[in-house]
Design a protein around this motif. Structure first.
Motif, short mmCIF file in Angstrom:
data_model
loop_
_atom_site.label_atom_id
_atom_site.label_comp_id
_atom_site.label_asym_id
_atom_site.label_seq_id
_atom_site.Cartn_x
_atom_site.Cartn_y
_atom_site.Cartn_z
N ALA A 105 10.17 158.85 68.27
CA ALA A 105 10.86 160.06 68.73
C ALA A 105 9.87 161.19 68.97
O ALA A 105 9.98 161.93 69.96
N SER A 106 8.88 161.33 68.11
CA SER A 106 7.88 162.39 68.26
C SER A 106 6.95 162.12 69.43
O SER A 106 6.38 163.05 70.00
N ALA A 107 6.78 160.84 69.79
CA ALA A 107 5.83 160.46 70.85
C ALA A 107 6.51 160.27 72.21
O ALA A 107 5.86 159.90 73.17
N ARG A 108 7.80 160.57 72.29
CA ARG A 108 8.57 160.24 73.49
C ARG A 108 8.02 160.93 74.75
O ARG A 108 8.05 160.37 75.84
N SER A 109 7.51 162.15 74.61
CA SER A 109 7.05 162.90 75.78
C SER A 109 5.56 162.67 76.08
O SER A 109 5.02 163.23 77.03
N GLY A 143 2.60 170.22 54.80
CA GLY A 143 2.45 168.96 55.51
C GLY A 143 3.23 168.94 56.81
O GLY A 143 2.72 168.48 57.84
N GLY A 144 4.45 169.44 56.78
CA GLY A 144 5.25 169.48 58.00
C GLY A 144 4.64 170.37 59.06
O GLY A 144 4.67 170.04 60.27
N HIS A 145 4.08 171.51 58.63
CA HIS A 145 3.42 172.41 59.59
C HIS A 145 2.19 171.75 60.20
O HIS A 145 1.93 171.87 61.41
N LEU A 146 1.43 171.03 59.37
CA LEU A 146 0.24 170.34 59.87
C LEU A 146 0.63 169.24 60.85
O LEU A 146 -0.01 169.05 61.89
N ALA A 147 1.69 168.50 60.54
CA ALA A 147 2.15 167.44 61.44
C ALA A 147 2.55 168.02 62.79
O ALA A 147 2.23 167.45 63.85
N ALA A 148 3.24 169.15 62.77
CA ALA A 148 3.65 169.79 64.03
C ALA A 148 2.43 170.23 64.83
O ALA A 148 2.41 170.11 66.06
N LEU A 149 1.41 170.71 64.12
CA LEU A 149 0.18 171.12 64.80
C LEU A 149 -0.54 169.92 65.41
O LEU A 149 -1.05 169.99 66.54
N GLY A 155 -0.65 166.69 72.45
CA GLY A 155 0.00 166.95 73.73
C GLY A 155 -0.82 167.80 74.67
O GLY A 155 -0.71 167.66 75.90
N ARG A 156 -1.65 168.67 74.13
CA ARG A 156 -2.47 169.58 74.94
C ARG A 156 -3.79 168.96 75.38
O ARG A 156 -4.42 169.44 76.32
N ALA A 157 -4.23 167.91 74.71
CA ALA A 157 -5.58 167.38 74.93
C ALA A 157 -5.71 166.72 76.29
O ALA A 157 -4.89 165.86 76.65
N PRO A 158 -6.74 167.07 77.07
CA PRO A 158 -6.94 166.42 78.37
C PRO A 158 -7.60 165.05 78.21
O PRO A 158 -8.30 164.79 77.24
N ALA A 159 -7.34 164.17 79.17
CA ALA A 159 -7.97 162.85 79.15
C ALA A 159 -9.43 162.97 79.56
O ALA A 159 -9.82 163.88 80.28
N THR A 160 -10.26 162.04 79.09
CA THR A 160 -11.67 161.98 79.44
C THR A 160 -11.89 160.73 80.32
O THR A 160 -11.02 159.86 80.39
N PRO A 161 -13.05 160.60 80.97
CA PRO A 161 -13.31 159.42 81.81
C PRO A 161 -13.84 158.21 81.03
O PRO A 161 -14.44 157.32 81.62
N LEU A 162 -13.59 158.15 79.73
CA LEU A 162 -14.10 157.04 78.92
C LEU A 162 -13.12 155.87 78.93
O LEU A 162 -12.82 155.26 77.91
N ALA A 163 -12.64 155.55 80.13
CA ALA A 163 -11.69 154.45 80.29
C ALA A 163 -12.11 153.58 81.47
O ALA A 163 -12.68 154.08 82.44
N LEU A 164 -11.81 152.31 81.36
CA LEU A 164 -12.16 151.35 82.41
C LEU A 164 -10.88 150.60 82.79
O LEU A 164 -10.54 149.58 82.18
N PRO A 165 -10.12 151.10 83.76
CA PRO A 165 -8.86 150.46 84.12
C PRO A 165 -9.08 149.08 84.74
O PRO A 165 -10.03 148.87 85.49
N LEU A 166 -8.21 148.15 84.40
CA LEU A 166 -8.31 146.78 84.92
C LEU A 166 -7.19 146.53 85.92
O LEU A 166 -6.02 146.82 85.64
#
Length: 272
Positions: A105-109, A143-149, A155-166
């Motif tokens: 549920a937390s990872a749905r978006s 703990g709940g506040h840390l989990a929310a953070l 969610g805010r973190a941008p992707a990096t090019p350290l991926a090799l799509p197949l």
């Protein structure tokens, strides 16, 4: 206080906390954190988790493999893995990691595909602090506040090019797997097209359509990813460059800057 004196931060968070990922899949909390260390050369065979996973390398380097790609996770980076996605992991050099398991549920978006992110100082601190809380932390407390953070920072973190799509096309996939196996191969695009049983045009178009990269850019990224792994194993710069098809460490450094950007690579100056 313990018999041999105070424990380090890393040791404190492990005491009394399971290092078995299965124990974190049904925790009735949105985020469950598990620190763990691995020896060099460890391989975890293909497996999956019911929860989404943020696989954070606090020290060392990991590589992860799934049906649709390969990802390198150097120190200070993390791999986002969606729920129930089969994947394997290998360590290059000794590794300390911290896994955050997120309930569906937390990872749905969040993204439906794997991606490597750079871990911000705030996310790193929040993960460390949450690992020091009880596994069943108070949802309305620290703990709940840390989990929310943690959720917000992922969610805010941008992707990096350290991926090799197949690619899914079997001809293109054969080429990719061969290049992963031998990144130093001198074969040019025409030679790879012949080996795949496809025209040069088909190979060129297929790479862009299925991976988002040109053939040359995909091969360069494959070489950089292998260079990261070899460097983490302690290989000298010149040997790393030769192993991935470059005549000098400077030539590899140039490719690293092109693939990852002009800033200092995540593994320091090991490429040259």
């Amino acid at each position: 206080m313990y018999a041999n004196g105070p424990l380090s931060t890393e040791a404190r968070v492990v005491v009394g906390r399971s290092t078995d990922a299965a124990d974190y899949q049904d925790v009735p909390r949105p985020v469950a954190v598990m620190p763990k260390t691995y020896a060099a050369g460890m391989r975890l065979p293909r497996h999956f988790h019911e929860r989404a996973q943020l696989l954070y390398a606090t020290a060392g380097l990991m590589m992860a493999f799934a049906e649709d790609g390969t990802w390198v996770v150097p120190e200070g980076h993390a791999l986002w893995i969606p729920p129930r996605l089969p994947h394997a992991v290998a360590t290059h050099g000794a590794v300390s990691m911290c896994s955050a398991y997120l309930d569906p549920a937390s990872a749905r978006s969040f993204p439906a595909n794997c991606r490597v992110i750079a871990v911000s100082r705030l996310l790193a601190s929040a993960l460390t602090a949450l690992a020091e809380e009880p596994v069943l932390y108070a949802v309305d407390g620290r703990g709940g506040h840390l989990a929310a953070l943690v959720l917000d920072e992922i969610g805010r973190a941008p992707a990096t090019p350290l991926a090799l799509p197949l690619p899914r096309d079997s001809r293109l996939r054969r080429v990719c797997l061969a290049l992963i196996e031998d990144p130093a191969s001198k074969a040019d695009l025409d030679a790879w097209a012949d080996r795949a049983g496809a025209s040069r045009r088909t190979l060129t178009r297929g790479f862009r359509a299925e991976t988002g990269l040109s053939f040359g850019d995909w091969r360069a990224r494959a070489r950089v990813i292998r260079a990261l792994a070899l460097t983490a194993e302690g290989r000298p710069p010149r040997a790393v460059a030769t192993a991935v098809g470059y005549r000098s460490a400077q030539a590899l450094r140039t490719t690293v800057a092109r693939v990852l950007g002009p800033d200092r690579p995540p593994w320091g100056d090991a490429a040259g």
